[in-house]
Design an enzyme around this catalytic site. Sequence first.
Site, PDB file in Angstrom:
ATOM      1  N   LYS A   1       1.864 -11.670   5.005  1.00  0.00           N
ATOM      2  CA  LYS A   1       2.981 -11.798   4.048  1.00  0.00           C
ATOM      3  C   LYS A   1       3.932 -12.893   4.638  1.00  0.00           C
ATOM      4  CE  LYS A   1       3.642  -6.919   3.356  1.00  0.00           C
ATOM      5  NZ  LYS A   1       2.261  -6.360   3.284  1.00  0.00           N
TER       6      LYS A   1
ATOM      7  N   GLY B   1       0.749  -1.224  -0.062  1.00  0.00           N
ATOM      8  CA  GLY B   1       0.000   0.091  -0.016  1.00  0.00           C
ATOM      9  C   GLY B   1       0.699   1.191   0.029  1.00  0.00           C
ATOM     10  N   ASN B   2       1.955   1.241   0.632  1.00  0.00           N
ATOM     11  CA  ASN B   2       2.499   2.345   0.534  1.00  0.00           C
ATOM     12  C   ASN B   2       3.253   3.046  -0.968  1.00  0.00           C
ATOM     13  OD1 ASN B   2       4.612  -0.076   0.782  1.00  0.00           O
ATOM     14  ND2 ASN B   2       6.188   1.374   0.413  1.00  0.00           N
TER      15      ASN B   2
ATOM     16  N   LYS C   1      -9.289  -8.149   7.319  1.00  0.00           N
ATOM     17  CA  LYS C   1      -8.742  -7.006   6.496  1.00  0.00           C
ATOM     18  C   LYS C   1      -8.966  -5.643   6.516  1.00  0.00           C
ATOM     19  CE  LYS C   1      -6.357  -6.432   2.714  1.00  0.00           C
ATOM     20  NZ  LYS C   1      -4.694  -6.481   2.614  1.00  0.00           N
TER      21      LYS C   1
ATOM     22  N   LYS D   1      -3.651  -9.334  -1.016  1.00  0.00           N
ATOM     23  CA  LYS D   1      -2.928  -9.374  -2.171  1.00  0.00           C
ATOM     24  C   LYS D   1      -1.466 -10.099  -1.946  1.00  0.00           C
ATOM     25  CE  LYS D   1       0.586  -6.066  -1.777  1.00  0.00           C
ATOM     26  NZ  LYS D   1       0.776  -6.148  -0.466  1.00  0.00           N
TER      27      LYS D   1
END
Length: 332
Positions: free
Chosen positions: A264, A9-10, A122, A206
């Site tokens: 992750k 997202g960053n 989420k 994702k």
Amino acid sequence: MRVVVALGGNALARRGEPMTAEYLRSNVRSACIALASLARDNEMVITHGNGPQVGLLALQNLAYQDVAAYPLDILGAETQGMIGYVVQQELSNALGGEREVAGIITTTVVDESDPAFDRPTKLIGPQYSAHDAAEAAAEYRWTIAKDGEAFRRVVPSPNPVAIVQAPLIRRLLEAGSLAVCVGGGGVPVRADSQGRHIGVQAVVDKDLASAALAADIGADTLIMLTDGDYVSENWGTPEQRDIHTASADAVAAMKFAEGSMQPKIDAAIRVARAGGRTLIGPLDRLDDLLARKIGTEIVPTLAEGIRWVEKAPVEKAPAEKAPAEKALAKKA
């Protein structure tokens, strides 16, 4: 090398920035410039998140009350087109048109009996204060969770079973094209009794979807780009230890923040157990990440289990001399 690069997202919307089209394009342009050299010489797929954007679209939907709000699966597809268009264009520009870049609206099969539907985790949408979060939860019947010092909406995030368009993506890579896909984890769908796909109300992580894609297309490496230098044990505490390299089994025995780092790690484990490797590290130091000067690598096996980052020794300041010692030193 066949590589899947997952943009965090960053790379799309940094914390504290307004979620405007201008900031989106500027951030994506910087990311694509950083990725250009890797893209020139390898078979590369770019995936990306959509949490802030899909939450923003959901809010915009609620603001227009003449029609019923669009469901999350359609909003997920909308963000894939919106973000994928910008990534596709900026990557092509960064490469000077040397390679063809294809953007693909991707769907991800999930299991409708997944327990995640009963336990939303989420994070999507903008951050709220405690007061505003309570009001939004009451008005829209949202589930709210803490995100750092603020609060955000949370939705179900089921495990990805398979990426429907994986065979198409594989063919594109084999033909020499680059692909932008699995935006926001792909639109979650379930298969009915006749094998037809139907959208479901959720947002797939994702990173987990990127791992599923990596396995489906036989990728050598999954790179998850974040705003942190390493994966860390006891992150943010005096006992923090940074991981340089870890085996799938060793890291699987550890616990990380749910909804942020844990997906992750789960994605990295999935890739490693399929025979690949995963790199997790900062986008702005991609070359150092690839050279293993920074970031964390998860591999199928490692003799010692975990190899920690060695901390530089802290130099101690000279001890303050006692008054008597100062007097003697002055006389001398």
